[in-house]
Design a protein around this motif. Structure first.
Motif, PDB file in Angstrom:
ATOM      1  N   ILE A  45      25.376 -22.130 -21.514  1.00  0.00           N
ATOM      2  CA  ILE A  45      24.567 -22.234 -20.306  1.00  0.00           C
ATOM      3  C   ILE A  45      25.372 -21.810 -19.085  1.00  0.00           C
ATOM      4  CG2 ILE A  45      23.085 -24.065 -21.222  1.00  0.00           C
ATOM      5  CD1 ILE A  45      24.777 -26.102 -19.697  1.00  0.00           C
ATOM      6  N   ILE A  46      24.655 -21.555 -18.022  1.00  0.00           N
ATOM      7  CA  ILE A  46      25.251 -21.386 -16.703  1.00  0.00           C
ATOM      8  C   ILE A  46      24.889 -22.646 -15.921  1.00  0.00           C
ATOM      9  CG2 ILE A  46      25.251 -20.092 -14.538  1.00  0.00           C
ATOM     10  CD1 ILE A  46      24.386 -17.618 -16.174  1.00  0.00           C
ATOM     11  N   ILE A  47      25.895 -23.378 -15.495  1.00  0.00           N
ATOM     12  CA  ILE A  47      25.669 -24.580 -14.698  1.00  0.00           C
ATOM     13  C   ILE A  47      25.791 -24.197 -13.232  1.00  0.00           C
ATOM     14  CG2 ILE A  47      26.546 -26.869 -14.098  1.00  0.00           C
ATOM     15  CD1 ILE A  47      27.616 -26.992 -17.010  1.00  0.00           C
ATOM     16  N   ALA A  48      24.790 -24.556 -12.460  1.00  0.00           N
ATOM     17  CA  ALA A  48      24.785 -24.240 -11.029  1.00  0.00           C
ATOM     18  C   ALA A  48      24.671 -25.535 -10.234  1.00  0.00           C
ATOM     19  CB  ALA A  48      23.603 -23.322 -10.712  1.00  0.00           C
ATOM     20  N   PHE A  49      25.606 -25.735  -9.300  1.00  0.00           N
ATOM     21  CA  PHE A  49      25.542 -26.906  -8.433  1.00  0.00           C
ATOM     22  C   PHE A  49      25.954 -26.510  -7.021  1.00  0.00           C
ATOM     23  CE2 PHE A  49      29.835 -26.932 -10.115  1.00  0.00           C
ATOM     24  CZ  PHE A  49      30.617 -27.229  -9.017  1.00  0.00           C
ATOM     25  N   TRP A  50      25.449 -27.230  -6.035  1.00  0.00           N
ATOM     26  CA  TRP A  50      25.737 -26.924  -4.639  1.00  0.00           C
ATOM     27  C   TRP A  50      27.175 -27.261  -4.295  1.00  0.00           C
ATOM     28  CZ3 TRP A  50      22.072 -23.881  -4.072  1.00  0.00           C
ATOM     29  CH2 TRP A  50      20.734 -24.210  -4.255  1.00  0.00           C
ATOM     30  N   HIS A  51      27.719 -26.535  -3.314  1.00  0.00           N
ATOM     31  CA  HIS A  51      29.094 -26.756  -2.877  1.00  0.00           C
ATOM     32  C   HIS A  51      29.376 -28.217  -2.529  1.00  0.00           C
ATOM     33  CE1 HIS A  51      30.061 -22.445  -2.450  1.00  0.00           C
ATOM     34  NE2 HIS A  51      31.296 -22.885  -2.520  1.00  0.00           N
ATOM     35  N   ARG A  92      38.992 -17.070 -10.330  1.00  0.00           N
ATOM     36  CA  ARG A  92      39.132 -17.067  -8.887  1.00  0.00           C
ATOM     37  C   ARG A  92      38.433 -15.864  -8.270  1.00  0.00           C
ATOM     38  NH1 ARG A  92      43.355 -20.084  -7.118  1.00  0.00           N
ATOM     39  NH2 ARG A  92      42.203 -19.993  -5.162  1.00  0.00           N
ATOM     40  N   GLY A  93      37.583 -16.120  -7.300  1.00  0.00           N
ATOM     41  CA  GLY A  93      36.902 -15.068  -6.565  1.00  0.00           C
ATOM     42  C   GLY A  93      35.636 -15.604  -5.933  1.00  0.00           C
ATOM     43  N   SER A  94      35.047 -14.805  -5.060  1.00  0.00           N
ATOM     44  CA  SER A  94      33.792 -15.178  -4.406  1.00  0.00           C
ATOM     45  C   SER A  94      33.128 -13.907  -3.913  1.00  0.00           C
ATOM     46  CB  SER A  94      34.059 -16.123  -3.233  1.00  0.00           C
ATOM     47  OG  SER A  94      34.762 -15.444  -2.214  1.00  0.00           O
ATOM     48  N   GLY A 114      31.896 -19.559 -23.932  1.00  0.00           N
ATOM     49  CA  GLY A 114      31.991 -20.688 -23.016  1.00  0.00           C
ATOM     50  C   GLY A 114      30.832 -20.756 -22.046  1.00  0.00           C
ATOM     51  N   ASP A 115      30.651 -21.916 -21.475  1.00  0.00           N
ATOM     52  CA  ASP A 115      29.675 -22.092 -20.405  1.00  0.00           C
ATOM     53  C   ASP A 115      30.275 -21.533 -19.117  1.00  0.00           C
ATOM     54  OD1 ASP A 115      27.858 -23.493 -22.067  1.00  0.00           O
ATOM     55  OD2 ASP A 115      28.907 -25.374 -21.681  1.00  0.00           O
ATOM     56  N   LEU A 116      29.415 -21.186 -18.188  1.00  0.00           N
ATOM     57  CA  LEU A 116      29.833 -20.689 -16.887  1.00  0.00           C
ATOM     58  C   LEU A 116      29.393 -21.695 -15.828  1.00  0.00           C
ATOM     59  CD1 LEU A 116      28.766 -16.953 -17.306  1.00  0.00           C
ATOM     60  CD2 LEU A 116      30.939 -18.040 -17.928  1.00  0.00           C
ATOM     61  N   VAL A 117      30.244 -21.941 -14.853  1.00  0.00           N
ATOM     62  CA  VAL A 117      29.950 -22.922 -13.810  1.00  0.00           C
ATOM     63  C   VAL A 117      30.131 -22.251 -12.453  1.00  0.00           C
ATOM     64  CG1 VAL A 117      30.508 -25.197 -12.879  1.00  0.00           C
ATOM     65  CG2 VAL A 117      30.828 -24.748 -15.324  1.00  0.00           C
ATOM     66  N   VAL A 118      29.071 -22.278 -11.644  1.00  0.00           N
ATOM     67  CA  VAL A 118      29.122 -21.616 -10.334  1.00  0.00           C
ATOM     68  C   VAL A 118      28.419 -22.461  -9.276  1.00  0.00           C
ATOM     69  CG1 VAL A 118      29.199 -19.290 -11.324  1.00  0.00           C
ATOM     70  CG2 VAL A 118      27.002 -20.298 -10.759  1.00  0.00           C
ATOM     71  N   THR A 119      28.756 -22.191  -8.034  1.00  0.00           N
ATOM     72  CA  THR A 119      28.022 -22.756  -6.908  1.00  0.00           C
ATOM     73  C   THR A 119      27.158 -21.622  -6.355  1.00  0.00           C
ATOM     74  OG1 THR A 119      29.947 -22.307  -5.529  1.00  0.00           O
ATOM     75  CG2 THR A 119      29.673 -24.556  -6.307  1.00  0.00           C
ATOM     76  N   PRO A 120      25.857 -21.664  -6.562  1.00  0.00           N
ATOM     77  CA  PRO A 120      25.001 -20.529  -6.207  1.00  0.00           C
ATOM     78  C   PRO A 120      24.765 -20.333  -4.717  1.00  0.00           C
ATOM     79  CG  PRO A 120      23.664 -22.316  -7.016  1.00  0.00           C
ATOM     80  CD  PRO A 120      25.101 -22.738  -7.189  1.00  0.00           C
ATOM     81  N   ASP A 121      25.208 -21.271  -3.880  1.00  0.00           N
ATOM     82  CA  ASP A 121      24.991 -21.083  -2.447  1.00  0.00           C
ATOM     83  C   ASP A 121      26.111 -20.302  -1.780  1.00  0.00           C
ATOM     84  OD1 ASP A 121      26.513 -23.398  -2.952  1.00  0.00           O
ATOM     85  OD2 ASP A 121      25.592 -24.556  -1.353  1.00  0.00           O
ATOM     86  N   PRO A 123      30.128 -18.992  -0.600  1.00  0.00           N
ATOM     87  CA  PRO A 123      31.057 -19.552   0.376  1.00  0.00           C
ATOM     88  C   PRO A 123      30.568 -19.468   1.818  1.00  0.00           C
ATOM     89  CG  PRO A 123      31.811 -17.424  -0.354  1.00  0.00           C
ATOM     90  CD  PRO A 123      30.613 -17.772  -1.205  1.00  0.00           C
ATOM     91  N   LYS A 124      29.709 -18.501   2.103  1.00  0.00           N
ATOM     92  CA  LYS A 124      29.244 -18.335   3.484  1.00  0.00           C
ATOM     93  C   LYS A 124      27.883 -18.979   3.722  1.00  0.00           C
ATOM     94  CE  LYS A 124      31.716 -14.320   5.053  1.00  0.00           C
ATOM     95  NZ  LYS A 124      31.608 -13.034   5.723  1.00  0.00           N
ATOM     96  N   GLY A 125      27.294 -19.514   2.659  1.00  0.00           N
ATOM     97  CA  GLY A 125      25.993 -20.152   2.823  1.00  0.00           C
ATOM     98  C   GLY A 125      24.872 -19.138   2.886  1.00  0.00           C
ATOM     99  N   PRO A 126      23.733 -19.530   3.357  1.00  0.00           N
ATOM    100  CA  PRO A 126      23.451 -20.870   3.865  1.00  0.00           C
ATOM    101  C   PRO A 126      23.512 -21.915   2.751  1.00  0.00           C
ATOM    102  CG  PRO A 126      21.429 -19.566   3.802  1.00  0.00           C
ATOM    103  CD  PRO A 126      22.550 -18.656   3.409  1.00  0.00           C
ATOM    104  N   ALA A 127      23.891 -23.106   3.125  1.00  0.00           N
ATOM    105  CA  ALA A 127      24.035 -24.196   2.167  1.00  0.00           C
ATOM    106  C   ALA A 127      22.714 -24.461   1.453  1.00  0.00           C
ATOM    107  CB  ALA A 127      24.500 -25.459   2.888  1.00  0.00           C
ATOM    108  N   CYS A 128      22.831 -24.744   0.169  1.00  0.00           N
ATOM    109  CA  CYS A 128      21.692 -25.101  -0.678  1.00  0.00           C
ATOM    110  C   CYS A 128      20.632 -23.993  -0.744  1.00  0.00           C
ATOM    111  CB  CYS A 128      21.080 -26.422  -0.241  1.00  0.00           C
ATOM    112  SG  CYS A 128      22.237 -27.803  -0.332  1.00  0.00           S
ATOM    113  N   THR A 129      21.079 -22.760  -0.627  1.00  0.00           N
ATOM    114  CA  THR A 129      20.204 -21.602  -0.796  1.00  0.00           C
ATOM    115  C   THR A 129      20.835 -20.701  -1.843  1.00  0.00           C
ATOM    116  OG1 THR A 129      19.465 -21.712   1.502  1.00  0.00           O
ATOM    117  CG2 THR A 129      19.132 -19.627   0.359  1.00  0.00           C
ATOM    118  N   VAL A 130      20.095 -20.429  -2.915  1.00  0.00           N
ATOM    119  CA  VAL A 130      20.627 -19.635  -4.017  1.00  0.00           C
ATOM    120  C   VAL A 130      20.854 -18.195  -3.570  1.00  0.00           C
ATOM    121  CG1 VAL A 130      20.139 -18.733  -6.333  1.00  0.00           C
ATOM    122  CG2 VAL A 130      19.499 -21.082  -5.747  1.00  0.00           C
TER     123      VAL A 130
END
Length: 171
Positions: A45-51, A92-94, A114-121, A123-130
């Motif tokens: 799976i790809i796990i996505a969670f907010w920053h 490492r990267g963004s 392996g599973d992949l884990v990312v923050t979809p919002d 580094p520059k945001g907007p926060a909580c926007t994929v």
């Protein structure tokens, strides 16, 4: 000296504190059946969670092997080292620095089981926007995106009137 403390002392201490904090909480999972079924099928799976929800994520992970995308910012090195104590491979990267190389590494990690884990919002945001990166990963790997979050509520606090965001066991 301060840099040595940040990179050598802080990560194991922080990992220990996260585990300790997790022991003070009553953890419950909502919607885990879907993830468990995917794992029973042998899927990744790809796990996505907010920053802003990253502190307890290592304790919420249910899989066996995961690669987590962490920025190349200097604070990212500290986070990468902390995640290493939980068994995560750090990539490492963004979107602003090292993104193409990081994407290639994520795709390779996904192909290697392996599973992949990312923050979809991002580094520059907007926060909580994929942003589009997580969608691209899903398209290229065929892996489902599973949103993950962590929340807590104060059940008890210290009797001296100090408020806490985390439940504190009171004898």
């Amino acid at each position: 000296m301060l840099n040595w403390i940040k990179l050598s002392v802080a990560p194991p201490l922080a990992a220990h504190m996260i585990r300790l904090l997790g022991r003070t909480m009553r953890l419950s999972t909502v919607g885990g059946e879907t993830v468990d079924e995917l794992y029973r099928q042998g899927r990744q799976i790809i796990i996505a969670f907010w920053h802003g929800r990253q502190l307890m994520m290592p304790l919420a992970y249910r899989g066996q092997q995961a690669a987590i995308l962490i920025s190349q910012h200097r604070d990212g090195e500290i986070i990468a080292r902390i995640m290493g104590y939980f068994g995560f491979q750090s990539i490492r990267g963004s979107s602003t620095r090292g993104g193409l190389r990081a994407t290639r590494q994520l795709l390779k990690a996904g192909r290697n089981g392996g599973d992949l884990v990312v923050t979809p919002d991002g580094p520059k945001g907007p926060a909580c926007t994929v942003q589009s990166g997580v969608i691209y990963l899903a398209k290229m790997t065929g892996l489902p995106i599973i949103p993950l979050t962590f929340a807590c509520s104060k059940k008890k606090s210290l009797r001296v009137g100090i408020a806490s965001r985390f439940p504190i066991p009171v004898g």
